[in-house]
Design a protein around this motif. Sequence first.
Motif, PDB file in Angstrom:
ATOM      1  N   ILE A   4       0.850  -1.206   0.000  1.00 51.72           N
ATOM      2  CA  ILE A   4       0.000   0.000   0.000  1.00 51.72           C
ATOM      3  C   ILE A   4       0.876   1.242   0.000  1.00 51.72           C
ATOM      4  O   ILE A   4       0.649   2.177  -0.771  1.00 51.72           O
ATOM      5  CB  ILE A   4      -0.953  -0.010   1.210  1.00 51.72           C
ATOM      6  N   ALA A   5       1.890   1.239   0.854  1.00 47.57           N
ATOM      7  CA  ALA A   5       2.798   2.383   0.927  1.00 47.57           C
ATOM      8  C   ALA A   5       3.516   2.579  -0.406  1.00 47.57           C
ATOM      9  O   ALA A   5       3.621   3.708  -0.903  1.00 47.57           O
ATOM     10  CB  ALA A   5       3.806   2.171   2.054  1.00 47.57           C
ATOM     11  N   ARG A   6       3.980   1.494  -0.990  1.00 50.11           N
ATOM     12  CA  ARG A   6       4.686   1.573  -2.272  1.00 50.11           C
ATOM     13  C   ARG A   6       3.777   2.155  -3.343  1.00 50.11           C
ATOM     14  O   ARG A   6       4.167   3.057  -4.092  1.00 50.11           O
ATOM     15  CB  ARG A   6       5.176   0.184  -2.685  1.00 50.11           C
ATOM     16  N   ASN A   7       2.550   1.660  -3.417  1.00 49.64           N
ATOM     17  CA  ASN A   7       1.593   2.162  -4.418  1.00 49.64           C
ATOM     18  C   ASN A   7       1.219   3.622  -4.180  1.00 49.64           C
ATOM     19  O   ASN A   7       0.919   4.348  -5.128  1.00 49.64           O
ATOM     20  CB  ASN A   7       0.338   1.299  -4.447  1.00 49.64           C
ATOM     21  N   ALA A   8       1.249   4.047  -2.923  1.00 48.06           N
ATOM     22  CA  ALA A   8       0.931   5.436  -2.589  1.00 48.06           C
ATOM     23  C   ALA A   8       2.147   6.349  -2.732  1.00 48.06           C
ATOM     24  O   ALA A   8       2.027   7.567  -2.660  1.00 48.06           O
ATOM     25  CB  ALA A   8       0.386   5.517  -1.163  1.00 48.06           C
ATOM     26  N   GLY A   9       3.312   5.744  -2.910  1.00 49.64           N
ATOM     27  CA  GLY A   9       4.526   6.532  -3.066  1.00 49.64           C
ATOM     28  C   GLY A   9       5.046   7.116  -1.763  1.00 49.64           C
ATOM     29  O   GLY A   9       5.677   8.168  -1.752  1.00 49.64           O
ATOM     30  N   VAL A  10       4.758   6.427  -0.657  1.00 45.49           N
ATOM     31  CA  VAL A  10       5.226   6.875   0.658  1.00 45.49           C
ATOM     32  C   VAL A  10       5.881   5.702   1.384  1.00 45.49           C
ATOM     33  O   VAL A  10       5.769   4.562   0.963  1.00 45.49           O
ATOM     34  CB  VAL A  10       4.069   7.449   1.527  1.00 45.49           C
ATOM     35  N   GLY A  11       6.533   5.998   2.483  1.00 46.68           N
ATOM     36  CA  GLY A  11       7.128   4.943   3.289  1.00 46.68           C
ATOM     37  C   GLY A  11       6.079   4.233   4.141  1.00 46.68           C
ATOM     38  O   GLY A  11       5.029   4.794   4.456  1.00 46.68           O
ATOM     39  N   LYS A  12       6.393   2.996   4.507  1.00 47.14           N
ATOM     40  CA  LYS A  12       5.474   2.216   5.342  1.00 47.14           C
ATOM     41  C   LYS A  12       5.228   2.910   6.678  1.00 47.14           C
ATOM     42  O   LYS A  12       4.118   2.892   7.217  1.00 47.14           O
ATOM     43  CB  LYS A  12       6.035   0.813   5.545  1.00 47.14           C
ATOM     44  N   GLY A  13       6.249   3.575   7.207  1.00 47.75           N
ATOM     45  CA  GLY A  13       6.107   4.300   8.465  1.00 47.75           C
ATOM     46  C   GLY A  13       5.060   5.401   8.377  1.00 47.75           C
ATOM     47  O   GLY A  13       4.342   5.673   9.345  1.00 47.75           O
ATOM     48  N   THR A  14       4.968   6.024   7.204  1.00 43.92           N
ATOM     49  CA  THR A  14       3.964   7.078   7.009  1.00 43.92           C
ATOM     50  C   THR A  14       2.560   6.512   7.122  1.00 43.92           C
ATOM     51  O   THR A  14       1.676   7.121   7.737  1.00 43.92           O
ATOM     52  CB  THR A  14       4.155   7.745   5.626  1.00 43.92           C
ATOM     53  N   ILE A  15       2.353   5.348   6.555  1.00 43.86           N
ATOM     54  CA  ILE A  15       1.034   4.703   6.632  1.00 43.86           C
ATOM     55  C   ILE A  15       0.699   4.410   8.099  1.00 43.86           C
ATOM     56  O   ILE A  15      -0.417   4.677   8.549  1.00 43.86           O
ATOM     57  CB  ILE A  15       0.988   3.404   5.790  1.00 43.86           C
ATOM     58  N   TYR A  16       1.666   3.884   8.839  1.00 47.88           N
ATOM     59  CA  TYR A  16       1.421   3.581  10.251  1.00 47.88           C
ATOM     60  C   TYR A  16       1.209   4.847  11.079  1.00 47.88           C
ATOM     61  O   TYR A  16       0.438   4.845  12.036  1.00 47.88           O
ATOM     62  CB  TYR A  16       2.545   2.727  10.843  1.00 47.88           C
ATOM     63  N   GLN A  17       1.862   5.952  10.707  1.00 52.94           N
ATOM     64  CA  GLN A  17       1.628   7.217  11.416  1.00 52.94           C
ATOM     65  C   GLN A  17       0.200   7.702  11.191  1.00 52.94           C
ATOM     66  O   GLN A  17      -0.436   8.231  12.101  1.00 52.94           O
ATOM     67  CB  GLN A  17       2.598   8.299  10.930  1.00 52.94           C
ATOM     68  N   LEU A  18      -0.290   7.508   9.989  1.00 52.13           N
ATOM     69  CA  LEU A  18      -1.634   7.986   9.654  1.00 52.13           C
ATOM     70  C   LEU A  18      -2.730   7.088  10.212  1.00 52.13           C
ATOM     71  O   LEU A  18      -3.791   7.562  10.607  1.00 52.13           O
ATOM     72  CB  LEU A  18      -1.793   8.099   8.130  1.00 52.13           C
TER      73      LEU A  18
END
Length: 65
Positions: A4-18
């Motif tokens: 999901i993070a890769r497809n969104a163009g962000v780091g996995k940590g960003t997804i977990y922060q959100l």
Amino acid sequence: MEEIARNAGVGKGTIYQLFGSKQDLMLSTIDFFGGKMDVIIGEIMTDEVMPPREKLQLFLKTVSE
């Protein structure tokens, strides 16, 4: 989460922060699409011009997509 993070163009940590967790992400996704569905279905059902059969067909098409 990594995909999901890769497809969104962000780091996995960003997804977990959100979202905090996979479950939070899933629930947020359901809330988002549920809200969109409410609006679309509301528009179909309150249309005073569309015949009932057409409303039903459009409703069924919308919920199946």
